[in-house]
Design an enzyme around this catalytic site. Structure first.
Site, PDB file in Angstrom:
ATOM      1  N   GLY A   8       0.839  -1.215   0.000  1.00  0.00           N
ATOM      2  CA  GLY A   8       0.000   0.000   0.000  1.00  0.00           C
ATOM      3  C   GLY A   8       0.861   1.247   0.000  1.00  0.00           C
ATOM      4  O   GLY A   8       0.537   2.266   0.608  1.00  0.00           O
ATOM      5  N   GLN A  12      -1.339   7.718   1.373  1.00  0.00           N
ATOM      6  CA  GLN A  12      -0.944   8.945   2.081  1.00  0.00           C
ATOM      7  C   GLN A  12       0.304   8.723   2.934  1.00  0.00           C
ATOM      8  O   GLN A  12       1.227   9.543   2.926  1.00  0.00           O
ATOM      9  CB  GLN A  12      -2.116   9.410   2.970  1.00  0.00           C
ATOM     10  CG  GLN A  12      -1.902  10.788   3.557  1.00  0.00           C
ATOM     11  CD  GLN A  12      -2.924  11.152   4.620  1.00  0.00           C
ATOM     12  OE1 GLN A  12      -3.755  10.330   5.017  1.00  0.00           O
ATOM     13  NE2 GLN A  12      -2.871  12.382   5.091  1.00  0.00           N
ATOM     14  N   ARG A  34      -1.675  -0.232  -7.738  1.00  0.00           N
ATOM     15  CA  ARG A  34      -1.659   0.687  -8.880  1.00  0.00           C
ATOM     16  C   ARG A  34      -0.232   1.150  -9.134  1.00  0.00           C
ATOM     17  O   ARG A  34       0.629   1.017  -8.257  1.00  0.00           O
ATOM     18  CB  ARG A  34      -2.597   1.867  -8.632  1.00  0.00           C
ATOM     19  CG  ARG A  34      -2.324   2.579  -7.323  1.00  0.00           C
ATOM     20  CD  ARG A  34      -3.481   3.493  -6.918  1.00  0.00           C
ATOM     21  NE  ARG A  34      -3.330   3.945  -5.548  1.00  0.00           N
ATOM     22  CZ  ARG A  34      -3.055   5.198  -5.199  1.00  0.00           C
ATOM     23  NH1 ARG A  34      -2.910   6.137  -6.111  1.00  0.00           N
ATOM     24  NH2 ARG A  34      -2.937   5.527  -3.921  1.00  0.00           N
ATOM     25  N   ASP A  48      -0.762  -7.140  -5.390  1.00  0.00           N
ATOM     26  CA  ASP A  48      -1.973  -7.134  -4.583  1.00  0.00           C
ATOM     27  C   ASP A  48      -1.644  -7.861  -3.275  1.00  0.00           C
ATOM     28  O   ASP A  48      -1.215  -9.026  -3.312  1.00  0.00           O
ATOM     29  CB  ASP A  48      -3.082  -7.871  -5.361  1.00  0.00           C
ATOM     30  CG  ASP A  48      -4.421  -7.811  -4.658  1.00  0.00           C
ATOM     31  OD1 ASP A  48      -4.454  -7.566  -3.434  1.00  0.00           O
ATOM     32  OD2 ASP A  48      -5.437  -8.026  -5.348  1.00  0.00           O
ATOM     33  N   TYR A 138     -14.204  -0.565   9.769  1.00  0.00           N
ATOM     34  CA  TYR A 138     -12.778  -0.222   9.814  1.00  0.00           C
ATOM     35  C   TYR A 138     -12.244  -0.395  11.240  1.00  0.00           C
ATOM     36  O   TYR A 138     -11.230  -1.059  11.469  1.00  0.00           O
ATOM     37  CB  TYR A 138     -12.621   1.223   9.337  1.00  0.00           C
ATOM     38  CG  TYR A 138     -11.230   1.796   9.426  1.00  0.00           C
ATOM     39  CD1 TYR A 138     -10.189   1.305   8.649  1.00  0.00           C
ATOM     40  CD2 TYR A 138     -10.961   2.890  10.261  1.00  0.00           C
ATOM     41  CE1 TYR A 138      -8.921   1.871   8.711  1.00  0.00           C
ATOM     42  CE2 TYR A 138      -9.705   3.465  10.320  1.00  0.00           C
ATOM     43  CZ  TYR A 138      -8.686   2.951   9.550  1.00  0.00           C
ATOM     44  OH  TYR A 138      -7.436   3.515   9.609  1.00  0.00           O
ATOM     45  N   LYS A 142      -9.554  -3.008  12.778  1.00  0.00           N
ATOM     46  CA  LYS A 142      -8.338  -2.563  13.482  1.00  0.00           C
ATOM     47  C   LYS A 142      -8.261  -3.221  14.871  1.00  0.00           C
ATOM     48  O   LYS A 142      -7.187  -3.617  15.316  1.00  0.00           O
ATOM     49  CB  LYS A 142      -8.308  -1.035  13.602  1.00  0.00           C
ATOM     50  CG  LYS A 142      -8.046  -0.308  12.289  1.00  0.00           C
ATOM     51  CD  LYS A 142      -6.681  -0.634  11.707  1.00  0.00           C
ATOM     52  CE  LYS A 142      -6.362   0.143  10.453  1.00  0.00           C
ATOM     53  NZ  LYS A 142      -5.126  -0.301   9.793  1.00  0.00           N
TER      54      LYS A 142
END
Ligand SMILES: NC(=O)c1ccc[n+]([C@@H]2O[C@H](COP(=O)([O-])OP(=O)(O)OC[C@H]3O[C@@H](n4cnc5c(N)ncnc54)[C@H](O)[C@@H]3O)[C@@H](O)[C@H]2O)c1
Length: 304
Positions: A8, A12, A34, A48, A138, A142
């Protein structure tokens, strides 16, 4: 010598970790589903994190010995498709742990979030050892991850470390669909003279952390002797807490000439179950956590 894989990596946080490792001449293999639009100045492979064989191949090919597993579907995006969010967040995590065990990798970083707290926590000042009753998929993923960090560390003698990040503020990289994204969007809109429609109510207070503190704090934490770390699942860390209204006033003081329109959506329901402030004293005591960017320093980055 550390040889790090980031999953990932184009998100950000990942991009900022890449910059940090590049600057410090640490080998880093960036991976994502990507392709990057610009040169990352490090090795990059499309991968992936759900594809165990592909990640296994890359770990072996690049002699990886440390993992930063940053893949996640964040809070707001998770509520749009909870089944997908659970599948991606948990399966990719499980893959990374099992691959790490099979490849002799001991050191893993996996971020948790303030989304693990819930209405049974003291949301005015959430303690390290709060009751955790997350109400988003989410947050639930977590919390499950945090329990697994504790379990796998004992069961397999791994060194998986985790921090509960608050909303991360960065200006070079875009946020990935979380509930705290408003802060970056509001700053950028008002700075460019554009009105901003805020998806949270004006008095919704949430904890935030500037990206440089998040990256430096993570690296400091990852280099501390394991024996000093008393918290075995995930440490609270934070920078400053703020409401949209307080931020709006500050931006006007700085000369911004645009309006904020308040129109809350489903993200308000998420924010209502998150803490306003969090207690990071365990991180301060155990590994000298400290932040450098308060609100003023953070805004100075864009209003020079
Ligand atoms: N940004 C925040 O404010 C914040 C706060 C708390 C915790 N965190 C945690 O930090 C970590 C990184 O967050 P971020 O903000 O950089 O997220 P992000 O959404 O910006 O980036 C996630 C990256 O993962 C990639 N990705 C998605 N599915 C993938 C898959 N199956 N395989 C490989 N790559 C895939 C995406 O393309 C994206 O580049 C996450 O675990 C997140 O939960 C972030």
């Amino acid at each position: 010598m550390e040889r790090i894989i980031i999953t990932g990596a184009l998100g950000q946080l990942g991009r900022e970790f890449i910059k940090f490792f590049n600057k410090n001449n640490t080998y880093v293999l960036a991976t994502d589903i990507r392709s990057p639009l610009e040169d990352l100045s490090c090795d990059f492979e499309i991968a992936d994190a759900m594809d165990e064989k592909r990640i296994d191949f890359l770990i072996k090919k690049h002699n990886i010995n440390v993992v930063y597993h940053l893949v996640a579907v964040l809070s707001a995006n998770g509520e749009r498709n909870p089944f997908m969010a659970w599948e991606i967040n948990m399966k990719s995590f499980q893959n990374i742990i099992s691959l790490s065990i099979n490849n002799g990798i001991k050191k893993i970083f996996w971020p948790s979030s303030i989304a693990v707290f819930g209405t049974k926590s003291n949301l005015s000042f959430a303690a390290q050892d709060s009751i955790l009753n997350p109400e988003t998929i989410y947050g639930i993923s977590k919390l499950a991850g945090e329990r697994l960090v504790n379990y796998y560390n004992k069961k397999f003698d791994l060194d998986i470390r985790s921090l509960r990040y608050p909303g991360i503020i960065s200006f070079d990289t875009k946020p990935g669909g979380g509930t705290t994204d408003y802060i970056i969007e509001m700053i950028q809109s008002l700075k460019n003279g554009k009105d901003y429609t805020c998806f949270l109510n004006r008095n919704t207070e949430l904890p935030m952390l500037y990206i440089n503190d998040a990256v430096k704090g993570t690296i400091d934490y990852m280099s501390v002797d394991k024996q000093n770390l008393k918290v075995k699942d995930s440490y609270n860390i934070t920078g400053f807490s703020i409401t949209p209204n307080k931020l709006e006033k500050k931006l006007i003081e700085l000369g911004c000439n645009a309006k904020v329109i308040y129109k809350s959506d489903f993200r308000q329901d998420i924010a209502d179950t998150w803490p306003k402030k969090i207690d990071d004293s365990s991180a301060i005591n155990d590994w000298n956590w400290k932040f450098e960017y308060g609100l003023k320093e953070t805004l100075n980055v864009v209003f020079k």
